[in-house]
Design a protein around this motif. Structure first.
Motif, PDB file in Angstrom:
ATOM      1  N   LEU A 207       0.089  -2.878   7.613  1.00  0.00           N
ATOM      2  CA  LEU A 207       0.456  -3.565   7.327  1.00  0.00           C
ATOM      3  C   LEU A 207      -1.015  -4.829   7.133  1.00  0.00           C
ATOM      4  CD1 LEU A 207       1.641  -5.501   4.246  1.00  0.00           C
ATOM      5  CD2 LEU A 207       2.837  -6.600   6.221  1.00  0.00           C
ATOM      6  N   LEU A 208      -0.948  -4.913   8.013  1.00  0.00           N
ATOM      7  CA  LEU A 208      -2.246  -5.920   9.392  1.00  0.00           C
ATOM      8  C   LEU A 208      -3.613  -4.971   8.825  1.00  0.00           C
ATOM      9  CD1 LEU A 208      -0.261  -6.519  12.206  1.00  0.00           C
ATOM     10  CD2 LEU A 208      -0.438  -8.476  10.038  1.00  0.00           C
ATOM     11  N   LYS A 209      -3.655  -4.173   9.318  1.00  0.00           N
ATOM     12  CA  LYS A 209      -5.354  -4.071   8.682  1.00  0.00           C
ATOM     13  C   LYS A 209      -5.392  -3.322   7.533  1.00  0.00           C
ATOM     14  CE  LYS A 209      -7.204   0.908   8.911  1.00  0.00           C
ATOM     15  NZ  LYS A 209      -7.125   2.843   9.006  1.00  0.00           N
ATOM     16  N   VAL A 210      -4.530  -3.656   5.971  1.00  0.00           N
ATOM     17  CA  VAL A 210      -4.723  -3.790   4.942  1.00  0.00           C
ATOM     18  C   VAL A 210      -5.270  -5.502   4.595  1.00  0.00           C
ATOM     19  CG1 VAL A 210      -4.456  -3.707   2.967  1.00  0.00           C
ATOM     20  CG2 VAL A 210      -3.630  -1.909   4.150  1.00  0.00           C
TER      21      VAL A 210
ATOM     22  N   ALA B 174     -14.097  -0.502   3.049  1.00  0.00           N
ATOM     23  CA  ALA B 174     -12.785  -1.594   3.578  1.00  0.00           C
ATOM     24  C   ALA B 174     -11.753  -1.780   1.960  1.00  0.00           C
ATOM     25  CB  ALA B 174     -13.362  -2.038   4.509  1.00  0.00           C
ATOM     26  N   LYS B 175     -12.020  -2.484   1.304  1.00  0.00           N
ATOM     27  CA  LYS B 175     -11.773  -3.309   0.130  1.00  0.00           C
ATOM     28  C   LYS B 175     -11.260  -2.087  -0.367  1.00  0.00           C
ATOM     29  CE  LYS B 175     -13.913  -7.564   0.743  1.00  0.00           C
ATOM     30  NZ  LYS B 175     -14.647  -8.896   0.436  1.00  0.00           N
ATOM     31  N   GLN B 176     -12.816  -1.647  -0.887  1.00  0.00           N
ATOM     32  CA  GLN B 176     -11.888  -0.476  -1.953  1.00  0.00           C
ATOM     33  C   GLN B 176     -10.635   0.916  -0.928  1.00  0.00           C
ATOM     34  OE1 GLN B 176     -12.581  -0.217  -4.943  1.00  0.00           O
ATOM     35  NE2 GLN B 176     -11.069   1.150  -5.785  1.00  0.00           N
ATOM     36  N   HIS B 177     -10.688   0.766   0.357  1.00  0.00           N
ATOM     37  CA  HIS B 177     -10.116   1.462   0.490  1.00  0.00           C
ATOM     38  C   HIS B 177      -8.789   1.243   0.981  1.00  0.00           C
ATOM     39  CE1 HIS B 177      -7.152   3.392   4.527  1.00  0.00           C
ATOM     40  NE2 HIS B 177      -8.164   4.533   3.859  1.00  0.00           N
ATOM     41  N   ALA B 178      -8.526  -0.527   0.492  1.00  0.00           N
ATOM     42  CA  ALA B 178      -7.589  -1.339   0.860  1.00  0.00           C
ATOM     43  C   ALA B 178      -6.908  -1.290  -1.029  1.00  0.00           C
ATOM     44  CB  ALA B 178      -6.981  -2.826   1.165  1.00  0.00           C
TER      45      ALA B 178
ATOM     46  N   PRO C  50       7.137  -0.049   1.850  1.00  0.00           N
ATOM     47  CA  PRO C  50       6.104   1.247   1.240  1.00  0.00           C
ATOM     48  C   PRO C  50       5.237   1.298   2.614  1.00  0.00           C
ATOM     49  CG  PRO C  50       5.771  -0.758   0.817  1.00  0.00           C
ATOM     50  CD  PRO C  50       7.308  -1.451   1.108  1.00  0.00           C
ATOM     51  N   TRP C  51       5.000   0.866   3.484  1.00  0.00           N
ATOM     52  CA  TRP C  51       3.945   0.814   4.589  1.00  0.00           C
ATOM     53  C   TRP C  51       4.590   1.752   5.620  1.00  0.00           C
ATOM     54  CZ3 TRP C  51       4.599  -3.956   2.314  1.00  0.00           C
ATOM     55  CH2 TRP C  51       5.435  -4.860   2.899  1.00  0.00           C
ATOM     56  N   ARG C  52       3.816   2.208   6.304  1.00  0.00           N
ATOM     57  CA  ARG C  52       4.108   2.889   7.456  1.00  0.00           C
ATOM     58  C   ARG C  52       5.096   2.018   8.949  1.00  0.00           C
ATOM     59  NH1 ARG C  52       0.961   7.159  10.918  1.00  0.00           N
ATOM     60  NH2 ARG C  52       3.048   7.749  13.179  1.00  0.00           N
ATOM     61  N   ASP C  53       4.581   1.060   8.956  1.00  0.00           N
ATOM     62  CA  ASP C  53       4.743   0.037  10.507  1.00  0.00           C
ATOM     63  C   ASP C  53       4.050  -0.957  10.192  1.00  0.00           C
ATOM     64  OD1 ASP C  53       2.155   0.979  11.148  1.00  0.00           O
ATOM     65  OD2 ASP C  53       2.434   1.887  12.734  1.00  0.00           O
ATOM     66  N   ARG C  54       4.037  -2.127  10.831  1.00  0.00           N
ATOM     67  CA  ARG C  54       3.253  -3.626  10.572  1.00  0.00           C
ATOM     68  C   ARG C  54       1.981  -3.022  10.962  1.00  0.00           C
ATOM     69  NH1 ARG C  54       4.354  -8.268   9.264  1.00  0.00           N
ATOM     70  NH2 ARG C  54       6.307  -7.352   9.314  1.00  0.00           N
TER      71      ARG C  54
END
Length: 346
Positions: free
Chosen positions: A15-18, A56-60, A8-12
Protein backbone atom coordinates in the motif's frame (compact mmCIF):
# COMPACT_ATOMS: atom_id res chain seq x y z
CA UNK A 1 -11.08 -12.47 20.60
CA UNK A 2 -8.84 -12.07 17.57
CA UNK A 3 -10.37 -10.05 14.73
CA UNK A 4 -8.93 -10.36 11.23
CA UNK A 5 -8.94 -7.46 8.79
CA UNK A 6 -9.00 -8.52 5.14
CA UNK A 7 -7.43 -6.05 2.71
CA UNK A 8 -6.99 -6.27 -1.08
CA UNK A 9 -3.28 -5.49 -0.77
CA UNK A 10 -0.80 -8.12 0.35
CA UNK A 11 0.75 -6.09 3.17
CA UNK A 12 1.20 -2.50 4.26
CA UNK A 13 4.43 -2.19 2.29
CA UNK A 14 2.48 -2.73 -0.94
CA UNK A 15 0.00 0.00 0.00
CA UNK A 16 2.81 2.42 0.84
CA UNK A 17 4.51 1.61 -2.44
CA UNK A 18 1.36 2.59 -4.33
CA UNK A 19 1.23 5.81 -2.34
CA UNK A 20 4.81 6.65 -3.36
CA UNK A 21 3.93 5.97 -6.99
CA UNK A 22 0.85 8.20 -6.91
CA UNK A 23 2.62 10.96 -4.98
CA UNK A 24 6.37 10.96 -5.80
CA UNK A 25 6.53 14.49 -4.32
CA UNK A 26 3.74 14.87 -1.74
CA UNK A 27 1.86 18.19 -1.82
CA UNK A 28 3.05 20.71 0.75
CA UNK A 29 1.36 23.86 -0.48
CA UNK A 30 1.28 25.66 -3.84
CA UNK A 31 2.63 23.24 -6.37
CA UNK A 32 2.47 21.82 -9.89
CA UNK A 33 4.56 24.78 -11.08
CA UNK A 34 7.86 23.38 -9.90
CA UNK A 35 9.08 22.54 -13.43
CA UNK A 36 8.47 25.93 -14.98
CA UNK A 37 11.68 27.66 -13.80
CA UNK A 38 14.12 24.85 -14.48
CA UNK A 39 17.39 25.37 -16.30
CA UNK A 40 17.49 24.54 -20.00
CA UNK A 41 20.45 22.23 -19.44
CA UNK A 42 18.37 20.02 -17.15
CA UNK A 43 15.25 19.82 -19.31
CA UNK A 44 16.19 16.42 -20.68
CA UNK A 45 16.75 15.05 -17.19
CA UNK A 46 13.46 16.48 -16.00
CA UNK A 47 11.61 14.99 -18.96
CA UNK A 48 13.17 11.59 -18.30
CA UNK A 49 12.20 11.86 -14.64
CA UNK A 50 8.64 12.79 -15.56
CA UNK A 51 8.37 9.84 -17.93
CA UNK A 52 9.49 7.48 -15.17
CA UNK A 53 6.98 9.01 -12.75
CA UNK A 54 4.18 8.62 -15.30
CA UNK A 55 5.12 4.96 -15.81
CA UNK A 56 5.07 4.42 -12.04
CA UNK A 57 1.66 6.11 -11.77
CA UNK A 58 0.29 3.93 -14.56
CA UNK A 59 1.59 0.87 -12.72
CA UNK A 60 -0.13 2.07 -9.55
CA UNK A 61 -3.41 2.55 -11.43
CA UNK A 62 -3.19 -1.03 -12.72
CA UNK A 63 -2.49 -2.36 -9.23
CA UNK A 64 -5.46 -0.52 -7.73
CA UNK A 65 -7.62 -1.90 -10.55
CA UNK A 66 -6.58 -5.38 -9.42
CA UNK A 67 -7.47 -4.47 -5.82
CA UNK A 68 -10.91 -3.34 -6.96
CA UNK A 69 -11.48 -6.74 -8.56
CA UNK A 70 -10.59 -8.44 -5.28
CA UNK A 71 -13.09 -6.31 -3.36
CA UNK A 72 -12.79 -4.27 -0.20
CA UNK A 73 -10.76 -1.47 -1.77
CA UNK A 74 -11.26 1.86 0.08
CA UNK A 75 -13.18 4.47 -1.88
CA UNK A 76 -10.45 7.10 -1.68
CA UNK A 77 -7.85 4.67 -3.04
CA UNK A 78 -10.17 3.89 -5.94
CA UNK A 79 -10.85 7.60 -6.50
CA UNK A 80 -7.13 8.35 -6.56
CA UNK A 81 -6.64 5.74 -9.27
CA UNK A 82 -9.58 7.01 -11.35
CA UNK A 83 -8.46 10.64 -11.18
CA UNK A 84 -4.87 9.68 -11.96
CA UNK A 85 -6.02 7.55 -14.91
CA UNK A 86 -7.92 10.53 -16.31
CA UNK A 87 -4.84 12.75 -15.95
CA UNK A 88 -2.60 10.19 -17.66
CA UNK A 89 -5.09 9.75 -20.50
CA UNK A 90 -5.18 13.53 -20.93
CA UNK A 91 -1.37 13.67 -21.16
CA UNK A 92 -1.20 10.83 -23.68
CA UNK A 93 -3.94 12.30 -25.87
CA UNK A 94 -2.35 15.73 -25.79
CA UNK A 95 1.03 14.37 -26.85
CA UNK A 96 -0.38 12.11 -29.56
CA UNK A 97 -2.83 14.52 -31.19
CA UNK A 98 -2.60 18.18 -30.36
CA UNK A 99 -5.79 19.06 -32.23
CA UNK A 100 -7.89 16.16 -30.98
CA UNK A 101 -11.36 16.65 -29.55
CA UNK A 102 -11.46 17.18 -25.79
CA UNK A 103 -14.95 15.74 -25.28
CA UNK A 104 -13.72 12.23 -24.40
CA UNK A 105 -11.13 13.62 -22.00
CA UNK A 106 -13.72 15.89 -20.37
CA UNK A 107 -16.04 12.90 -19.97
CA UNK A 108 -13.27 10.87 -18.30
CA UNK A 109 -12.49 13.71 -15.90
CA UNK A 110 -16.18 14.23 -15.12
CA UNK A 111 -16.86 10.55 -14.44
CA UNK A 112 -13.86 10.20 -12.15
CA UNK A 113 -14.61 13.41 -10.25
CA UNK A 114 -18.33 12.67 -9.87
CA UNK A 115 -17.62 9.16 -8.61
CA UNK A 116 -15.12 10.55 -6.10
CA UNK A 117 -17.49 13.15 -4.63
CA UNK A 118 -20.67 11.03 -4.71
CA UNK A 119 -19.11 7.93 -3.17
CA UNK A 120 -17.35 9.91 -0.46
CA UNK A 121 -20.41 11.89 0.62
CA UNK A 122 -22.76 8.89 0.48
CA UNK A 123 -20.48 6.97 2.82
CA UNK A 124 -20.72 9.83 5.34
CA UNK A 125 -24.51 10.11 5.27
CA UNK A 126 -26.54 9.71 8.44
CA UNK A 127 -28.79 6.64 8.21
CA UNK A 128 -31.43 8.17 10.48
CA UNK A 129 -31.73 11.52 8.75
CA UNK A 130 -30.96 12.39 5.14
CA UNK A 131 -28.63 15.40 4.80
CA UNK A 132 -27.71 17.49 1.79
CA UNK A 133 -24.39 17.05 0.07
CA UNK A 134 -23.27 20.52 1.10
CA UNK A 135 -23.90 19.71 4.77
CA UNK A 136 -21.97 16.46 4.61
CA UNK A 137 -19.14 18.13 2.69
CA UNK A 138 -18.88 20.82 5.34
CA UNK A 139 -18.75 18.16 8.05
CA UNK A 140 -15.74 16.35 6.56
CA UNK A 141 -14.01 19.47 5.23
CA UNK A 142 -14.64 18.90 1.52
CA UNK A 143 -14.70 22.18 -0.46
CA UNK A 144 -18.15 23.27 -1.61
CA UNK A 145 -16.75 23.88 -5.10
CA UNK A 146 -16.28 20.12 -5.45
CA UNK A 147 -20.00 19.58 -4.85
CA UNK A 148 -20.90 22.31 -7.33
CA UNK A 149 -18.62 20.87 -10.01
CA UNK A 150 -20.04 17.40 -9.42
CA UNK A 151 -23.57 18.77 -9.86
CA UNK A 152 -22.59 20.53 -13.07
CA UNK A 153 -20.87 17.45 -14.53
CA UNK A 154 -23.86 15.24 -13.67
CA UNK A 155 -26.90 17.39 -14.52
CA UNK A 156 -25.62 20.15 -16.81
CA UNK A 157 -23.18 20.61 -19.64
CA UNK A 158 -19.73 19.16 -19.07
CA UNK A 159 -17.30 21.68 -17.51
CA UNK A 160 -14.40 23.00 -19.53
CA UNK A 161 -11.18 21.01 -19.81
CA UNK A 162 -9.14 23.62 -17.94
CA UNK A 163 -11.61 23.63 -15.08
CA UNK A 164 -11.62 19.83 -14.87
CA UNK A 165 -7.83 19.62 -14.93
CA UNK A 166 -7.53 22.04 -12.05
CA UNK A 167 -10.27 20.27 -10.09
CA UNK A 168 -8.61 16.87 -10.54
CA UNK A 169 -5.30 18.19 -9.20
CA UNK A 170 -7.02 19.80 -6.23
CA UNK A 171 -8.96 16.59 -5.56
CA UNK A 172 -5.74 14.57 -5.46
CA UNK A 173 -4.26 17.09 -3.02
CA UNK A 174 -7.33 16.86 -0.81
CA UNK A 175 -7.25 13.05 -0.84
CA UNK A 176 -3.59 13.17 0.20
CA UNK A 177 -4.35 15.35 3.22
CA UNK A 178 -7.49 13.40 4.16
CA UNK A 179 -6.34 9.80 3.64
CA UNK A 180 -2.84 9.04 2.31
CA UNK A 181 -0.89 11.32 4.65
CA UNK A 182 -2.43 9.71 7.74
CA UNK A 183 -1.41 6.14 6.92
CA UNK A 184 0.92 4.48 9.48
CA UNK A 185 4.48 3.93 8.40
CA UNK A 186 5.40 7.47 7.40
CA UNK A 187 9.09 6.76 7.96
CA UNK A 188 9.15 4.26 5.09
CA UNK A 189 8.40 6.81 2.39
CA UNK A 190 11.05 9.42 3.04
CA UNK A 191 8.37 12.13 2.81
CA UNK A 192 7.60 12.47 6.49
CA UNK A 193 9.12 14.81 9.01
CA UNK A 194 12.29 14.38 10.97
CA UNK A 195 10.79 11.92 13.42
CA UNK A 196 9.39 9.75 10.68
CA UNK A 197 12.65 9.63 8.76
CA UNK A 198 14.51 8.75 11.94
CA UNK A 199 12.17 5.83 12.59
CA UNK A 200 12.60 4.67 9.01
CA UNK A 201 16.39 4.79 9.26
CA UNK A 202 16.26 2.86 12.53
CA UNK A 203 13.99 0.22 10.98
CA UNK A 204 16.25 -0.09 7.93
CA UNK A 205 19.31 -0.41 10.18
CA UNK A 206 17.62 -3.15 12.18
CA UNK A 207 16.65 -5.03 9.03
CA UNK A 208 20.15 -4.73 7.60
CA UNK A 209 21.64 -5.97 10.88
CA UNK A 210 19.25 -8.93 10.92
CA UNK A 211 20.16 -9.81 7.33
CA UNK A 212 23.85 -9.84 8.24
CA UNK A 213 23.11 -11.88 11.35
CA UNK A 214 21.13 -14.53 9.47
CA UNK A 215 23.78 -14.86 6.79
CA UNK A 216 26.78 -14.90 9.13
CA UNK A 217 28.54 -18.27 9.44
CA UNK A 218 31.18 -17.28 11.98
CA UNK A 219 30.20 -17.91 15.59
CA UNK A 220 32.25 -14.96 16.90
CA UNK A 221 30.67 -12.51 14.45
CA UNK A 222 27.22 -13.89 15.25
CA UNK A 223 27.70 -13.21 18.96
CA UNK A 224 28.79 -9.65 18.21
CA UNK A 225 25.77 -9.05 15.98
CA UNK A 226 23.55 -10.68 18.59
CA UNK A 227 24.67 -8.13 21.18
CA UNK A 228 23.78 -5.29 18.77
CA UNK A 229 20.35 -6.76 18.04
CA UNK A 230 19.46 -6.99 21.72
CA UNK A 231 19.09 -3.19 21.85
CA UNK A 232 15.96 -3.40 19.65
CA UNK A 233 12.50 -4.17 20.89
CA UNK A 234 11.22 -7.69 20.25
CA UNK A 235 8.24 -6.42 18.26
CA UNK A 236 10.59 -4.54 15.91
CA UNK A 237 12.72 -7.64 15.47
CA UNK A 238 9.69 -9.83 14.71
CA UNK A 239 8.34 -7.33 12.19
CA UNK A 240 11.66 -7.09 10.36
CA UNK A 241 12.11 -10.86 10.42
CA UNK A 242 8.68 -11.26 8.83
CA UNK A 243 9.61 -8.77 6.09
CA UNK A 244 12.91 -10.57 5.46
CA UNK A 245 11.14 -13.91 5.23
CA UNK A 246 8.54 -12.55 2.79
CA UNK A 247 11.05 -10.79 0.54
CA UNK A 248 13.84 -13.36 0.55
CA UNK A 249 14.06 -16.19 -1.97
CA UNK A 250 16.84 -18.08 -0.17
CA UNK A 251 15.43 -21.13 1.67
CA UNK A 252 18.27 -21.01 4.19
CA UNK A 253 17.52 -17.38 5.09
CA UNK A 254 13.79 -18.10 5.39
CA UNK A 255 14.41 -21.10 7.66
CA UNK A 256 16.82 -19.16 9.86
CA UNK A 257 14.42 -16.23 10.17
CA UNK A 258 11.64 -18.60 11.25
CA UNK A 259 13.85 -20.25 13.86
CA UNK A 260 14.98 -16.89 15.19
CA UNK A 261 11.36 -15.69 15.36
CA UNK A 262 10.50 -18.76 17.42
CA UNK A 263 13.39 -18.03 19.77
CA UNK A 264 12.14 -14.46 20.25
CA UNK A 265 8.57 -15.63 20.85
CA UNK A 266 9.81 -18.12 23.44
CA UNK A 267 11.53 -15.25 25.27
CA UNK A 268 15.03 -16.72 24.97
CA UNK A 269 16.58 -14.10 22.72
CA UNK A 270 17.72 -11.87 25.60
CA UNK A 271 20.01 -14.56 26.99
CA UNK A 272 23.73 -14.32 26.42
CA UNK A 273 24.05 -16.99 23.71
CA UNK A 274 20.57 -17.58 22.34
CA UNK A 275 20.88 -17.58 18.56
CA UNK A 276 19.25 -19.36 15.67
CA UNK A 277 22.24 -21.74 15.70
CA UNK A 278 21.70 -22.56 19.38
CA UNK A 279 18.01 -23.24 18.79
CA UNK A 280 18.91 -25.53 15.91
CA UNK A 281 21.44 -27.40 18.05
CA UNK A 282 18.98 -27.73 20.91
CA UNK A 283 16.28 -29.13 18.66
CA UNK A 284 18.74 -31.58 17.08
CA UNK A 285 20.09 -32.69 20.46
CA UNK A 286 16.53 -33.21 21.71
CA UNK A 287 15.74 -35.35 18.68
CA UNK A 288 18.89 -37.45 19.19
CA UNK A 289 18.12 -37.95 22.85
CA UNK A 290 14.57 -39.03 22.04
CA UNK A 291 15.82 -41.51 19.44
CA UNK A 292 18.41 -42.95 21.83
CA UNK A 293 15.82 -43.37 24.57
CA UNK A 294 13.46 -45.14 22.18
CA UNK A 295 16.23 -47.46 20.97
CA UNK A 296 17.11 -48.34 24.56
CA UNK A 297 13.49 -49.16 25.35
CA UNK A 298 13.23 -51.43 22.30
CA UNK A 299 16.49 -53.19 23.16
CA UNK A 300 15.22 -53.82 26.67
CA UNK A 301 11.98 -55.32 25.35
CA UNK A 302 13.84 -57.58 22.95
CA UNK A 303 16.18 -58.79 25.65
CA UNK A 304 13.25 -59.53 27.95
CA UNK A 305 11.49 -61.55 25.24
CA UNK A 306 14.63 -63.56 24.45
CA UNK A 307 15.29 -64.30 28.11
CA UNK A 308 11.69 -65.38 28.72
CA UNK A 309 11.35 -67.89 25.86
CA UNK A 310 14.64 -68.60 24.02
CA UNK A 311 13.36 -71.74 22.25
CA UNK A 312 10.44 -69.82 20.77
CA UNK A 313 12.78 -67.10 19.54
CA UNK A 314 15.04 -69.70 17.81
CA UNK A 315 12.10 -71.42 16.11
CA UNK A 316 10.67 -68.06 15.02
CA UNK A 317 13.99 -66.97 13.52
CA UNK A 318 14.30 -70.25 11.58
CA UNK A 319 10.75 -69.84 10.30
CA UNK A 320 11.49 -66.32 9.12
CA UNK A 321 14.63 -67.49 7.32
CA UNK A 322 12.70 -70.29 5.58
CA UNK A 323 9.87 -67.95 4.51
CA UNK A 324 12.14 -65.29 2.99
CA UNK A 325 12.80 -67.04 -0.37
CA UNK A 326 9.12 -67.99 -0.78
CA UNK A 327 8.00 -64.42 -0.17
CA UNK A 328 10.23 -63.10 -2.91
CA UNK A 329 8.56 -65.27 -5.57
CA UNK A 330 5.36 -63.27 -5.54
CA UNK A 331 2.12 -65.32 -5.84
CA UNK A 332 1.90 -68.78 -4.18
CA UNK A 333 -0.71 -71.56 -4.10
CA UNK A 334 -3.10 -71.50 -1.14
CA UNK A 335 -2.84 -74.62 1.04
CA UNK A 336 -5.83 -76.05 2.84
CA UNK A 337 -9.58 -75.66 2.47
CA UNK A 338 -10.76 -72.27 1.21
CA UNK A 339 -13.30 -70.54 3.44
CA UNK A 340 -14.91 -67.43 1.94
CA UNK A 341 -15.21 -64.42 4.26
CA UNK A 342 -17.28 -61.21 3.91
CA UNK A 343 -15.38 -58.09 2.88
CA UNK A 344 -13.92 -56.28 5.84
CA UNK A 345 -13.59 -59.31 8.11
CA UNK A 346 -10.04 -60.22 9.06
Amino acid sequence: MVQYLHTPWRDRAELLKVRRQFYPSPPTGPQHDQHEDINENTKDDEEEKMRKEEAAKQHAVSRVSMWMQRGGCPHLVESTALLMAAILSDLNETRARANSSSYAIRAAYSAAFSRFVTGLLDSQQDKQRKMSMYTVAKTIGLPATFVELRHQATHEQLPSLLKLRSAARKALDWIWDYYWKNLPGEGDTGSAGENGSGNGEKTNACQELLSRYLGEESAAQSKALHKQLRQYDESVLLQNLAEIGNSSEDPKTIARSLRLSQVILDGNFSSASSTWRDSDRVSRSRDLEAIRAEVQVLNGELEAMEEGDPAHRVVKRQRVVQELPTQTKGWSRYEGTWKPKPIGVV
